[in-house]
Write a protein that holds these residues in place. Structure first.
Motif, short mmCIF file in Angstrom:
data_model
loop_
_atom_site.label_atom_id
_atom_site.label_comp_id
_atom_site.label_asym_id
_atom_site.label_seq_id
_atom_site.Cartn_x
_atom_site.Cartn_y
_atom_site.Cartn_z
N LEU A 171 0.83 -1.20 0.00
CA LEU A 171 0.00 0.00 0.00
C LEU A 171 0.86 1.25 0.00
N VAL A 172 0.45 2.25 -0.78
CA VAL A 172 1.15 3.54 -0.84
C VAL A 172 0.13 4.65 -0.64
N ASP A 173 0.30 5.38 0.47
CA ASP A 173 -0.61 6.48 0.79
C ASP A 173 -0.15 7.77 0.12
N SER A 174 -1.13 8.63 -0.21
CA SER A 174 -0.81 9.95 -0.74
C SER A 174 -1.98 10.89 -0.52
N GLY A 175 -1.74 12.18 -0.80
CA GLY A 175 -2.82 13.16 -0.76
C GLY A 175 -2.84 14.07 0.45
N LEU B 145 -9.68 17.68 2.07
CA LEU B 145 -8.60 16.94 1.42
C LEU B 145 -9.13 15.56 1.04
N ARG B 146 -8.54 14.97 0.02
CA ARG B 146 -8.85 13.59 -0.32
C ARG B 146 -7.56 12.78 -0.30
N LEU B 147 -7.52 11.80 0.57
CA LEU B 147 -6.39 10.88 0.64
C LEU B 147 -6.64 9.70 -0.29
N SER B 148 -5.55 9.19 -0.87
CA SER B 148 -5.62 8.00 -1.70
C SER B 148 -4.64 6.97 -1.19
N CYS B 149 -4.97 5.73 -1.45
CA CYS B 149 -4.08 4.63 -1.08
C CYS B 149 -4.11 3.63 -2.23
N ALA B 150 -3.01 3.54 -2.95
CA ALA B 150 -2.90 2.66 -4.10
C ALA B 150 -2.25 1.34 -3.69
N ALA B 151 -2.81 0.26 -4.19
CA ALA B 151 -2.32 -1.07 -3.82
C ALA B 151 -1.75 -1.79 -5.02
N SER B 152 -0.74 -2.56 -4.78
CA SER B 152 -0.19 -3.43 -5.82
C SER B 152 -0.79 -4.82 -5.65
#
Length: 122
Positions: free
Chosen positions: A4-8, A18-25
């Motif tokens: 998981l990689v958090d951003s935003g 704000l909108r946070l995103s979490c991209a998963a592999s």
């Protein structure tokens, strides 16, 4: 297992959004329940929100209910946290996490993002 990689995160004035995103592999994203937690300096990590695998169930901490919205896009392997009407007490390092069910405890999740900082000025 997913990564998981958090951003935003960022700096915002009280009342802002704000909108946070979490991209998963990985190809098993849809099998996981997902959660957002936060940790302020000198405090324990606390639950913010969780969403089930199919997005049919969401649950929020009382302190954010009505202001924050958790969502997920399984086609994009991403989970979001929309934060509105932010308050200075929302200032913290925010983490997304993956687990097998929609728990509210840190121990309910076994994979974590690196965190993204949210700072709300008064």
């Amino acid at each position: 297992q997913v990564q998981l990689v958090d951003s935003g995160g960022g700096l915002v004035q009280a009342g802002g959004s704000l909108r946070l995103s979490c991209a998963a592999s990985g190809r098993t994203f849809s099998r996981y329940a997902l959660g957002w937690f936060r940790q302020a300096p000198g405090k324990e990590r606390e639950f913010v929100a969780t969403i089930s695998q199919s997005a049919g169930f969401m649950y929020y901490a009382g302190s954010v209910d009505g202001r924050f919205t958790i969502s997920r896009d399984n086609a994009k392997n991403t989970v979001y946290l929309q934060m509105n009407n932010l308050k200075p007490e929302d200032t913290a390092l925010y983490y997304c996490a993956a687990g097998t069910f929609t728990g509210t405890r840190v121990a309910d999740y076994d994979t974590w993002g690196q965190g993204t900082q949210v700072t709300v000025s008064s």
